[in-house]
Motif scaffolding. Structure first.
Motif, PDB file in Angstrom:
ATOM      1  N   ILE A  14       0.853  -1.194   0.000  1.00 22.41           N
ATOM      2  CA  ILE A  14       0.000   0.000   0.000  1.00 22.41           C
ATOM      3  C   ILE A  14       0.884   1.237   0.000  1.00 22.41           C
ATOM      4  CG2 ILE A  14      -1.745   1.277   1.301  1.00 22.41           C
ATOM      5  CD1 ILE A  14      -2.678  -1.572   2.273  1.00 22.41           C
ATOM      6  N   SER A  15       0.777   1.963  -1.081  1.00 20.83           N
ATOM      7  CA  SER A  15       1.718   3.070  -1.273  1.00 20.83           C
ATOM      8  C   SER A  15       1.375   4.262  -0.392  1.00 20.83           C
ATOM      9  CB  SER A  15       1.686   3.512  -2.732  1.00 20.83           C
ATOM     10  OG  SER A  15       0.404   3.988  -3.019  1.00 20.83           O
ATOM     11  N   PRO A  16       2.366   5.088  -0.113  1.00 20.96           N
ATOM     12  CA  PRO A  16       2.048   6.342   0.576  1.00 20.96           C
ATOM     13  C   PRO A  16       1.209   7.218  -0.358  1.00 20.96           C
ATOM     14  CG  PRO A  16       4.404   6.205   0.087  1.00 20.96           C
ATOM     15  CD  PRO A  16       3.778   4.979  -0.457  1.00 20.96           C
ATOM     16  N   PRO A  17       0.401   8.111   0.214  1.00 17.98           N
ATOM     17  CA  PRO A  17      -0.422   8.976  -0.645  1.00 17.98           C
ATOM     18  C   PRO A  17       0.449   9.799  -1.595  1.00 17.98           C
ATOM     19  CG  PRO A  17      -0.993   9.222   1.672  1.00 17.98           C
ATOM     20  CD  PRO A  17       0.239   8.389   1.627  1.00 17.98           C
ATOM     21  N   ASP A  18      -0.128  10.099  -2.770  1.00 18.00           N
ATOM     22  CA  ASP A  18       0.632  10.828  -3.803  1.00 18.00           C
ATOM     23  C   ASP A  18       1.002  12.247  -3.373  1.00 18.00           C
ATOM     24  OD1 ASP A  18       0.373   8.672  -5.402  1.00 18.00           O
ATOM     25  OD2 ASP A  18      -1.461   9.378  -6.361  1.00 18.00           O
TER      26      ASP A  18
ATOM     27  N   VAL B  40      -7.613   7.831   4.014  1.00 13.34           N
ATOM     28  CA  VAL B  40      -8.236   7.469   2.729  1.00 13.34           C
ATOM     29  C   VAL B  40      -7.200   7.294   1.615  1.00 13.34           C
ATOM     30  CG1 VAL B  40     -10.419   8.560   3.350  1.00 13.34           C
ATOM     31  CG2 VAL B  40      -8.783   9.849   1.988  1.00 13.34           C
ATOM     32  N   ARG B  41      -6.063   7.932   1.738  1.00 10.22           N
ATOM     33  CA  ARG B  41      -4.882   7.739   0.880  1.00 10.22           C
ATOM     34  C   ARG B  41      -5.083   8.109  -0.588  1.00 10.22           C
ATOM     35  NH1 ARG B  41      -1.802   5.554   4.677  1.00 10.22           N
ATOM     36  NH2 ARG B  41       0.083   5.157   3.490  1.00 10.22           N
ATOM     37  N   GLU B  42      -6.048   8.981  -0.824  1.00 10.50           N
ATOM     38  CA  GLU B  42      -6.260   9.416  -2.205  1.00 10.50           C
ATOM     39  C   GLU B  42      -6.600  10.901  -2.155  1.00 10.50           C
ATOM     40  OE1 GLU B  42      -7.601  10.467  -5.674  1.00 10.50           O
ATOM     41  OE2 GLU B  42      -9.365   9.824  -4.567  1.00 10.50           O
ATOM     42  N   PRO B  43      -5.787  11.754  -2.813  1.00 11.56           N
ATOM     43  CA  PRO B  43      -5.952  13.196  -2.641  1.00 11.56           C
ATOM     44  C   PRO B  43      -7.347  13.735  -2.943  1.00 11.56           C
ATOM     45  CG  PRO B  43      -3.877  12.736  -3.733  1.00 11.56           C
ATOM     46  CD  PRO B  43      -4.598  11.427  -3.637  1.00 11.56           C
ATOM     47  N   GLY B  44      -7.972  13.264  -4.010  1.00  4.70           N
ATOM     48  CA  GLY B  44      -9.305  13.761  -4.367  1.00  4.70           C
ATOM     49  C   GLY B  44     -10.324  13.428  -3.279  1.00  4.70           C
ATOM     50  N   ALA B  45     -10.248  12.183  -2.812  1.00  2.00           N
ATOM     51  CA  ALA B  45     -11.175  11.742  -1.761  1.00  2.00           C
ATOM     52  C   ALA B  45     -10.903  12.516  -0.474  1.00  2.00           C
ATOM     53  CB  ALA B  45     -11.010  10.241  -1.530  1.00  2.00           C
ATOM     54  N   SER B 107      -9.560   3.604  -2.621  1.00  2.32           N
ATOM     55  CA  SER B 107      -8.942   4.673  -1.886  1.00  2.32           C
ATOM     56  C   SER B 107      -7.491   4.329  -1.592  1.00  2.32           C
ATOM     57  CB  SER B 107      -9.707   4.893  -0.592  1.00  2.32           C
ATOM     58  OG  SER B 107      -9.950   3.671   0.030  1.00  2.32           O
ATOM     59  N   MET B 108      -7.185   3.052  -1.569  1.00  2.00           N
ATOM     60  CA  MET B 108      -5.812   2.630  -1.322  1.00  2.00           C
ATOM     61  C   MET B 108      -5.141   2.364  -2.674  1.00  2.00           C
ATOM     62  SD  MET B 108      -5.215   2.002   1.956  1.00  2.00           S
ATOM     63  CE  MET B 108      -6.234   2.234   3.387  1.00  2.00           C
ATOM     64  N   THR B 109      -4.048   3.022  -2.914  1.00  2.00           N
ATOM     65  CA  THR B 109      -3.355   2.750  -4.169  1.00  2.00           C
ATOM     66  C   THR B 109      -2.296   1.691  -3.929  1.00  2.00           C
ATOM     67  OG1 THR B 109      -1.960   4.604  -3.652  1.00  2.00           O
ATOM     68  CG2 THR B 109      -3.725   5.003  -5.221  1.00  2.00           C
ATOM     69  N   ARG B 110      -2.039   0.941  -4.967  1.00  2.00           N
ATOM     70  CA  ARG B 110      -1.108  -0.167  -4.802  1.00  2.00           C
ATOM     71  C   ARG B 110       0.306   0.176  -5.213  1.00  2.00           C
ATOM     72  NH1 ARG B 110      -5.499  -3.302  -7.665  1.00  2.00           N
ATOM     73  NH2 ARG B 110      -6.263  -1.207  -7.478  1.00  2.00           N
ATOM     74  N   ARG B 111       1.222  -0.470  -4.583  1.00  7.90           N
ATOM     75  CA  ARG B 111       2.610  -0.145  -4.821  1.00  7.90           C
ATOM     76  C   ARG B 111       3.337  -1.256  -5.582  1.00  7.90           C
ATOM     77  NH1 ARG B 111       6.913   1.365  -0.199  1.00  7.90           N
ATOM     78  NH2 ARG B 111       5.419   2.962   0.218  1.00  7.90           N
ATOM     79  N   GLY B 112       2.720  -2.413  -5.694  1.00 11.33           N
ATOM     80  CA  GLY B 112       3.395  -3.632  -6.161  1.00 11.33           C
ATOM     81  C   GLY B 112       4.146  -3.476  -7.469  1.00 11.33           C
ATOM     82  N   GLY B 113       4.988  -4.454  -7.760  1.00  6.10           N
ATOM     83  CA  GLY B 113       5.653  -4.489  -9.038  1.00  6.10           C
ATOM     84  C   GLY B 113       6.741  -3.480  -9.195  1.00  6.10           C
TER      85      GLY B 113
END
Lengths: 69, 189
Positions: A14-18, B40-45, B107-113
């Motif tokens: 789970i990445s840190p927020p942008d 929430v980990r998403e700027p728009g939200a 709301s959670m963005t993934r980091r994988g790969g």
């Protein structure tokens, strides 16, 4: 799986927020929200409908309702 | 945490003074935004939740006790809004862990790969992400703040307005559920 391993997996996936900081001034949006007329929720509408029906069936309850308002 | 505003400003706010509210908004918006973003980990939200949080604060201004911390009060409101947003997101967009057809846009963005790790790391990140998104929002918030953000339990308890013991039990349930979910998809490491 240990707690540490679980944490490590979560932080890896789970990445840190942008954007850590606000990208724009949000006050205009906030001010617009303050100017909005209050909206009726479904609960408000349901209660109003129930009160109207109750008054139609039992008009003598009007005084009771008026007392609570 | 941000410096506390002066008493007079808070008094004016509780009496519905719009200028006082704007001053408080401008003083606390960044801090509240960063807090919501952690959940929430998403700027728009996070921006939407920020507006909703301050709207709720303005609506509930009469309940604010001006002898207490405005920042802490605002943080509690913001946390509740963030939880509501996770709930709404779950109702509208969440797909079950077994659903191979959809990836929960979230709301959670993934980091994988990351570079050089190949497609397996994408899949691993996706499984973890799905397991995390399947947690009930109240557990998800505690897990985010405790496991990912590594905040002290006391701070989480204060933000959620619950006793530290409840935070501990929610964290226990969250880690247990995550382990179960991850074991179910074959992740035993």
């Amino acid at each position: 799986m240990t707690d540490e391993r679980l944490k490590e997996l979560l932080r890896g996936a789970i990445s840190p927020p942008d954007a850590e900081e606000l990208r724009r001034d949000l006050w205009p949006q906030m001010a617009a929200r303050l100017e909005e007329r209050p909206r009726w929720s479904y609960i408000d509408l349901g209660l109003a409908a129930a009160a109207a029906v109750a008054l139609a069936v039992f008009p003598e309850w009007l005084w009771l309702l008026a007392y609570h308002l | 945490m941000q410096d506390e505003p002066d008493r007079e400003l808070l008094r004016r706010f509780t009496h519905g003074d719009r200028d006082a509210f704007e001053a408080l908004f401008r003083q606390f918006e960044r801090e509240v935004y960063r807090w919501i973003l952690r959940i929430v980990r998403e700027p728009g939200a996070a921006e939407d939740a920020l507006i909703e949080a301050f709207w709720r604060a303005y609506r509930g201004r009469a309940r604010f006790d001006s002898s207490r911390s405005f920042g802490a009060w605002m943080r509690r409101i913001a946390t509740n809004v963030a939880i509501d947003q996770l709930k709404a997101h779950r109702r509208h967009k969440w797909s079950p862990l077994d659903d191979e057809a959809q990836i929960p846009a979230g709301s959670m963005t993934r980091r994988g790969g990351r570079a050089g790790q190949g497609p397996d790391s994408f899949e691993l990140a996706d499984q973890i992400h799905r397991a995390f998104a399947s947690l009930p929002p109240k557990l998800q918030v505690v897990a985010t703040l405790a496991l990912i953000e590594e905040l002290p339990l006391a701070e989480i308890a204060d933000a959620l307005d619950i006793p530290p013991g409840t935070v501990k039990s929610r964290l226990f349930r969250a880690t247990r559920d995550l382990r179960t979910q991850l074991t179910r998809v074959g992740l035993h490491t």
